[in-house]
Each structure stands twice: as structure tokens, then as C-alpha cells.
Design a protein around this motif. Structure first.
Motif, PDB file in Angstrom:
ATOM      1  N   UNK A   1       0.824  -1.202   0.000  1.00 28.27           N
ATOM      2  CA  UNK A   1       0.000   0.000   0.000  1.00 28.27           C
ATOM      3  C   UNK A   1       0.860   1.254   0.000  1.00 28.27           C
ATOM      4  N   UNK A   2       1.911   1.257   0.801  1.00 26.94           N
ATOM      5  CA  UNK A   2       2.781   2.428   0.888  1.00 26.94           C
ATOM      6  C   UNK A   2       3.525   2.662  -0.430  1.00 26.94           C
ATOM      7  N   UNK A   3       3.914   1.596  -1.067  1.00 25.52           N
ATOM      8  CA  UNK A   3       4.615   1.757  -2.346  1.00 25.52           C
ATOM      9  C   UNK A   3       3.657   2.272  -3.437  1.00 25.52           C
ATOM     10  N   UNK A   4       2.405   1.842  -3.361  1.00 25.12           N
ATOM     11  CA  UNK A   4       1.416   2.341  -4.307  1.00 25.12           C
ATOM     12  C   UNK A   4       1.210   3.840  -4.101  1.00 25.12           C
ATOM     13  N   UNK A   5       1.110   4.272  -2.849  1.00 26.04           N
ATOM     14  CA  UNK A   5       0.961   5.702  -2.562  1.00 26.04           C
ATOM     15  C   UNK A   5       2.180   6.478  -3.052  1.00 26.04           C
TER      16      UNK A   5
END
Length: 212
Positions: free
Chosen positions: A128-132
Motif C-alpha cells: 500500500x505504501x509503495x502504491x501511494x
């Protein structure tokens, strides 16, 4: 000036996204006096079920919130449309693939990622953090369902910092008051305004305001 869009996202299921989204929306409305819209892009519809319970409890005109649903690329369009008319937009996302969460994350001013203090949850959070990061949207972790006196919480806080991720210092405990209030379409700031759970939510909001 358009309103702030806050997306609650986490690839791992059972992280408490809907509970966090609901408490965030109600608290923003109560503490700021601003207008708040909530957007459910999770096909499971838990946010919508909570909102319907809220209408039954408070009446259709007494919820204090505007509720909408969207899916896929429509989430980004709907969120930006709502932001033109509301001070805050809170989006609850599905625990699924990048394609489901990407439009809501892309539209956001800030992404909140609820995480329980376990290594498994931290591993799942990375996606999720990498997508953000790919969408160039600021993201921050929020500890949720934190057990009392859990040594693991401190260890996970260190692990998060070591990984280069950012987390809020405010944490939400593993309290039955959260689930109890949600079942009525309410939140702890409404059912137990002087309780510890409500104090935790207030602390979370104050920390968020410092970012805006």
C-alpha cells in the motif's frame, strides 16, 4: 479552494479501515464544524452498512454526513467532485489489488494506512505504501486495535522507522467501544465522548490537523 481528501487504504483485510474511516469522518464534522462527505469504494459495502445504521439511529437528515459510492476509476472522479462541495472527503477502500485502490489513492491529499502491531501486518502494508509513493501521495501509518501493554507495539514502531515508513504517534486501542458504537451507526465520540476510546480519536485528529 477544494476540500481535503483523505483515503484510508490497506491491502490486508481486517485492519479496521471502515472503523477508522467512520470515526475520522464523524470527528472531522464535529470538531471542525466543516462539511464532510464519505465515499465507499469497497464492494463489500461495510461503510454503507454503517451509514444505513446511522440513518436508522439519527434519521436521514441527522447523520451530519453525505454518503456516496463509486468503483474503479470512478472513485477518483467522484472524490474530486465531492471535494468541490465539501470541506473533507473520507474514502474507504477495498483490501484488494492495486487497480481497486489506485484511483482513490491518486485523488487523495493524504493516505492513512491502519495497521495492527504485528509483523504480518507490516509486511502486508508495504504494498500500500509503495502504491501511494508511485502516485506521489503522502501516506502515514496508524496503529489500530492496539492491545494494552503490548511490548510488540514498541518493537513494531522501531521496525516501521527502520523501514523508512512514517507513523502517527496517536494510536487506537483494541476496545469493545469501537465495535459497539459502529453497530449503531455511531462512533465512540458520540456514544462515550469522555471515554478513553474517544480520547484516542481526538488525539488522532489533532495530529492530523498539524499536517494540514
Amino acid at each position: 479552494m477544494t476540500g481535503r481528501i483523505i483515503t484510508v487504504a490497506q491491502q490486508k483485510g481486517g485492519s479496521g479501515k471502515t472503523t477508522l474511516s467512520a470515526h475520522l469522518a464523524v470527528s472531522l464534522s464535529r470538531l471542525t464544524g466543516g462539511s464532510v462527505a464519505v465515499l465507499d469504494v469497497d464492494p463489500q459495502g461495510s461503510f454503507g452498512t454503517w451509514f444505513e445504521a446511522r440513518e436508522r439511529t439519527l434519521g436521514e437528515d441527522g447523520t451530519g454526513l453525505e454518503f456516496r459510492t463509486a468503483s474503479g476509476w470512478g472513485a477518483r472522479r467522484e472524490a474530486r467532485s465531492l471535494a468541490r462541495n465539501f470541506d473533507y472527503v473520507v474514502i474507504d477502500t477495498p483490501p484488494k489489488t492495486d487497480a481497486d485502490a489506485k484511483p482513490a489513492i491518486d485523488a487523495a491529499d493524504l493516505v492513512l494506512v491502519p495497521i495492527q502491531p504485528t509483523p504480518v501486518d507490516l509486511w502486508a502494508t508495504d504494498q500500500t505504501l509503495r502504491l501511494a509513493d508511485r502516485e506521489d501521495t503522502p501516506a502515514v501509518l496508524v496503529f489500530n486495535r492496539v492491545p494494552p501493554r503490548a511490548a510488540l507495539t514498541g518493537e513494531m514502531t522501531e521496525a516501521i522507522a527502520k523501514a523508512g515508513f512514517e507513523s502517527l504517534s496517536a494510536k487506537l486501542g483494541n476496545r469493545t467501544a469501537f465495535a459497539s458504537s459502529m453497530g449503531k451507526g455511531l462512533t465512540v465520540v458520540e456514544t462515550e465522548s469522555s471515554g478513553k476510546a474517544a480520547q484516542e480519536v481526538d488525539a488522532l485528529l489533532k495530529e492530523l490537523f498539524s499536517r494540514f
